[in-house]
Design a protein around this motif. Structure first.
Motif, PDB file in Angstrom:
ATOM      1  N   PRO A   1      -2.650   1.186   2.236  1.00 44.34           N
ATOM      2  CA  PRO A   1      -2.164   0.360   1.120  1.00 44.34           C
ATOM      3  C   PRO A   1      -2.971   0.480  -0.170  1.00 44.34           C
ATOM      4  CG  PRO A   1      -2.129  -0.889   3.163  1.00 44.34           C
ATOM      5  CD  PRO A   1      -2.832   0.398   3.472  1.00 44.34           C
ATOM      6  N   GLN A   2      -4.289   0.441  -0.058  1.00 50.96           N
ATOM      7  CA  GLN A   2      -5.120   0.486  -1.267  1.00 50.96           C
ATOM      8  C   GLN A   2      -4.954   1.816  -1.995  1.00 50.96           C
ATOM      9  OE1 GLN A   2      -9.235  -0.412  -0.549  1.00 50.96           O
ATOM     10  NE2 GLN A   2      -9.797  -0.353  -2.696  1.00 50.96           N
ATOM     11  N   GLN A   3      -4.926   2.908  -1.234  1.00 47.57           N
ATOM     12  CA  GLN A   3      -4.744   4.222  -1.843  1.00 47.57           C
ATOM     13  C   GLN A   3      -3.339   4.385  -2.419  1.00 47.57           C
ATOM     14  OE1 GLN A   3      -5.777   7.041   1.212  1.00 47.57           O
ATOM     15  NE2 GLN A   3      -7.935   6.477   1.212  1.00 47.57           N
ATOM     16  N   ARG A   4      -2.356   3.807  -1.723  1.00 48.88           N
ATOM     17  CA  ARG A   4      -0.973   3.898  -2.201  1.00 48.88           C
ATOM     18  C   ARG A   4      -0.823   3.190  -3.548  1.00 48.88           C
ATOM     19  NH1 ARG A   4       1.459   2.447   2.221  1.00 48.88           N
ATOM     20  NH2 ARG A   4       1.579   0.218   1.759  1.00 48.88           N
TER      21      ARG A   4
ATOM     22  N   PHE B   1       9.924  10.174  -4.589  1.00 46.55           N
ATOM     23  CA  PHE B   1       9.013  10.083  -3.450  1.00 46.55           C
ATOM     24  C   PHE B   1       9.795  10.268  -2.153  1.00 46.55           C
ATOM     25  CE2 PHE B   1       7.729   6.983  -6.690  1.00 46.55           C
ATOM     26  CZ  PHE B   1       6.430   7.378  -6.984  1.00 46.55           C
ATOM     27  N   TYR B   2       9.144  10.822  -1.145  1.00 51.65           N
ATOM     28  CA  TYR B   2       9.637  10.728   0.224  1.00 51.65           C
ATOM     29  C   TYR B   2       8.948   9.524   0.871  1.00 51.65           C
ATOM     30  CZ  TYR B   2      11.678  15.471   0.225  1.00 51.65           C
ATOM     31  OH  TYR B   2      12.445  16.587  -0.015  1.00 51.65           O
ATOM     32  N   GLU B   3       9.645   8.855   1.785  1.00 47.42           N
ATOM     33  CA  GLU B   3       9.017   7.756   2.498  1.00 47.42           C
ATOM     34  C   GLU B   3       9.546   7.682   3.916  1.00 47.42           C
ATOM     35  OE1 GLU B   3       6.492   6.262   3.383  1.00 47.42           O
ATOM     36  OE2 GLU B   3       6.130   5.409   1.415  1.00 47.42           O
ATOM     37  N   SER B   4       8.684   7.214   4.807  1.00 48.59           N
ATOM     38  CA  SER B   4       9.061   7.086   6.213  1.00 48.59           C
ATOM     39  C   SER B   4       9.578   5.668   6.469  1.00 48.59           C
ATOM     40  CB  SER B   4       7.856   7.375   7.112  1.00 48.59           C
ATOM     41  OG  SER B   4       6.811   6.466   6.838  1.00 48.59           O
ATOM     42  N   PRO B   5      10.429   5.489   7.487  1.00 47.50           N
ATOM     43  CA  PRO B   5      11.030   4.177   7.726  1.00 47.50           C
ATOM     44  C   PRO B   5      10.022   3.080   8.067  1.00 47.50           C
ATOM     45  CG  PRO B   5      11.561   5.720   9.510  1.00 47.50           C
ATOM     46  CD  PRO B   5      10.965   6.520   8.397  1.00 47.50           C
ATOM     47  N   HIS B   6       8.948   3.415   8.754  1.00 52.50           N
ATOM     48  CA  HIS B   6       8.009   2.358   9.148  1.00 52.50           C
ATOM     49  C   HIS B   6       7.123   1.886   7.997  1.00 52.50           C
ATOM     50  CE1 HIS B   6       5.526   6.014   9.718  1.00 52.50           C
ATOM     51  NE2 HIS B   6       4.510   5.223   9.458  1.00 52.50           N
TER      52      HIS B   6
ATOM     53  N   HIS C   1       6.665  -1.901   2.946  1.00 55.47           N
ATOM     54  CA  HIS C   1       5.356  -2.008   2.285  1.00 55.47           C
ATOM     55  C   HIS C   1       5.368  -1.261   0.949  1.00 55.47           C
ATOM     56  CE1 HIS C   1       3.828  -3.811   5.924  1.00 55.47           C
ATOM     57  NE2 HIS C   1       4.190  -2.744   6.627  1.00 55.47           N
ATOM     58  N   THR C   2       5.995  -0.086   0.938  1.00 49.99           N
ATOM     59  CA  THR C   2       6.043   0.696  -0.298  1.00 49.99           C
ATOM     60  C   THR C   2       6.881  -0.005  -1.354  1.00 49.99           C
ATOM     61  OG1 THR C   2       5.686   2.796   0.835  1.00 49.99           O
ATOM     62  CG2 THR C   2       6.790   2.890  -1.298  1.00 49.99           C
ATOM     63  N   LEU C   3       8.012  -0.580  -0.974  1.00 48.48           N
ATOM     64  CA  LEU C   3       8.840  -1.315  -1.934  1.00 48.48           C
ATOM     65  C   LEU C   3       8.071  -2.497  -2.527  1.00 48.48           C
ATOM     66  CD1 LEU C   3      12.277  -1.265  -0.085  1.00 48.48           C
ATOM     67  CD2 LEU C   3      11.689  -0.048  -2.192  1.00 48.48           C
ATOM     68  N   ALA C   4       7.307  -3.182  -1.693  1.00 47.46           N
ATOM     69  CA  ALA C   4       6.498  -4.296  -2.188  1.00 47.46           C
ATOM     70  C   ALA C   4       5.454  -3.812  -3.190  1.00 47.46           C
ATOM     71  CB  ALA C   4       5.828  -5.011  -1.020  1.00 47.46           C
ATOM     72  N   ASP C   5       4.859  -2.671  -2.911  1.00 47.48           N
ATOM     73  CA  ASP C   5       3.855  -2.119  -3.824  1.00 47.48           C
ATOM     74  C   ASP C   5       4.499  -1.636  -5.123  1.00 47.48           C
ATOM     75  OD1 ASP C   5       1.782  -2.642  -2.096  1.00 47.48           O
ATOM     76  OD2 ASP C   5       1.754  -0.637  -1.214  1.00 47.48           O
ATOM     77  N   LEU C   6       5.700  -1.066  -5.041  1.00 48.26           N
ATOM     78  CA  LEU C   6       6.411  -0.652  -6.255  1.00 48.26           C
ATOM     79  C   LEU C   6       6.661  -1.856  -7.158  1.00 48.26           C
ATOM     80  CD1 LEU C   6       9.088   1.849  -4.860  1.00 48.26           C
ATOM     81  CD2 LEU C   6       7.137   2.416  -6.308  1.00 48.26           C
ATOM     82  N   ARG C   7       7.068  -2.969  -6.566  1.00 46.96           N
ATOM     83  CA  ARG C   7       7.342  -4.173  -7.360  1.00 46.96           C
ATOM     84  C   ARG C   7       6.054  -4.717  -7.972  1.00 46.96           C
ATOM     85  NH1 ARG C   7       8.211  -9.490  -5.953  1.00 46.96           N
ATOM     86  NH2 ARG C   7       8.118  -9.000  -3.721  1.00 46.96           N
ATOM     87  N   THR C   8       4.948  -4.654  -7.207  1.00 47.02           N
ATOM     88  CA  THR C   8       3.665  -5.139  -7.721  1.00 47.02           C
ATOM     89  C   THR C   8       3.195  -4.319  -8.916  1.00 47.02           C
ATOM     90  OG1 THR C   8       2.977  -5.958  -5.554  1.00 47.02           O
ATOM     91  CG2 THR C   8       1.234  -5.499  -7.148  1.00 47.02           C
ATOM     92  N   VAL C   9       3.335  -2.998  -8.834  1.00 47.30           N
ATOM     93  CA  VAL C   9       2.806  -2.106  -9.870  1.00 47.30           C
ATOM     94  C   VAL C   9       3.758  -1.962 -11.053  1.00 47.30           C
ATOM     95  CG1 VAL C   9       2.065   0.259 -10.367  1.00 47.30           C
ATOM     96  CG2 VAL C   9       1.398  -0.832  -8.215  1.00 47.30           C
TER      97      VAL C   9
END
Length: 283
Positions: free
Chosen positions: A144-147, A163-168, A172-180
């Motif tokens: 998470p921190q590196q992402r 970006f490519y992303e895995s289902p699992h 978390h990635t969507l939450a980080d996109l919204r944060t950034v």
């Protein structure tokens, strides 16, 4: 002039889901070569069996590529032609193969790439986001921190981000996109491309995240995320002193390094400075 007796390395795309997307040329090349280097021989074995291809399969993945490439180079130098495939799509695009192709070039061995399926171009062509300029970032870091750090580096990028992303990791990635990037940046999420349950979700980051959280089916399969770029910065929006510093630094440094230093000195966005300098050069 001597004629090379080396074989050819063929880069062969394979379907990303729908087997009907395999081209006639790809099938013929795989039938003609002496052997096929594959990321996962069990997975690729099923594909070859479907098309009646009975070629020797050689495992070539991220853990053995450097050592195995030397053996493949020797076979190519002996006159055999080989093919490289990945589990799906075009080899080398977030898949193994770079080391082998690099060594082929160094050994003056012919490399021939076939056109074919690729999740990036497939997703972008139907996304409805700007495609005249885009940047492909592959898979984001798993931690998470590196992402989040990587996403912050891209906050000022004006091109469409892919970006490519895995289902699992998708929630978390969507939450980080919204944060950034905030709630409102346009986002398209393409899932299970060319397959029975192909889905495109589009809207703001917040809207796409809401749909994914509400439907667990949207958390399955292979995913491509496409994020709208930042609004280009105008010169009036930046500290004039930052622009002046940038011009001074450019006399001694490459543009990218000069922009990074000027941005750090004045606390402004590096990408915005860099983009403005590029536009000034082209004017």
């Amino acid at each position: 002039m001597s004629i090379s007796t080396h074989g050819t390395l063929f880069i062969v795309p394979t379907p990303i889901g729908n087997l009907s997307d395999m081209t006639e040329r790809a099938i013929q090349v795989l039938r003609d070569v002496a052997a096929i280097a594959a990321e996962d021989t069990r997975h690729s074995g099923q594909l070859l069996q479907h098309f009646g291809i009975k070629a020797e399969l050689i495992a070539l993945h991220e853990h053995n590529e450097r050592n195995k490439s030397q053996l493949l180079i020797q076979r190519l130098q002996a006159g055999e032609s080989l093919a490289l495939i990945s589990d799906a799509g075009t080899p080398l695009i977030s898949d193994p193969g770079y080391v082998l192709v690099q060594q082929c070039r160094a050994a003056n061995i012919r490399v021939s790439a076939l056109p074919g399926a690729c999740a990036i171009t497939t997703a972008l062509s139907a996304a409805g986001l700007p495609t005249d300029r885009f940047t492909f970032e592959g898979f984001l870091p798993a931690k998470p921190q590196q992402r989040r750090a990587k996403l912050k580096e891209l906050a000022g990028e004006v091109r469409t981000l892919v970006f490519y992303e895995s289902p699992h990791r998708i929630t978390h990635t969507l939450a980080d996109l919204r944060t950034v990037f905030g709630d409102d940046r346009p986002l398209v999420m393409a899932r299970e491309l060319t397959k029975q349950f192909e889905t495109y979700l589009h809207g703001s980051i917040a809207a796409v995240e809401e749909q994914v959280l509400a439907d667990s089916n949207q958390q399955r399969g292979e995913i491509v995320l496409m994020l709208g770029g930042a609004e280009p910065a105008a010169a009036d929006d930046l500290n004039p002193q930052a622009l002046a510093t940038l011009q001074l630094l450019r006399k001694e440094l490459p543009l990218k390094k000069a922009a990074a230093l000027a941005a750090e000195i004045h606390g402004v966005r590096k990408n915005a400075l860099y983009q403005l300098a590029l536009e000034a050069d082209q004017a």
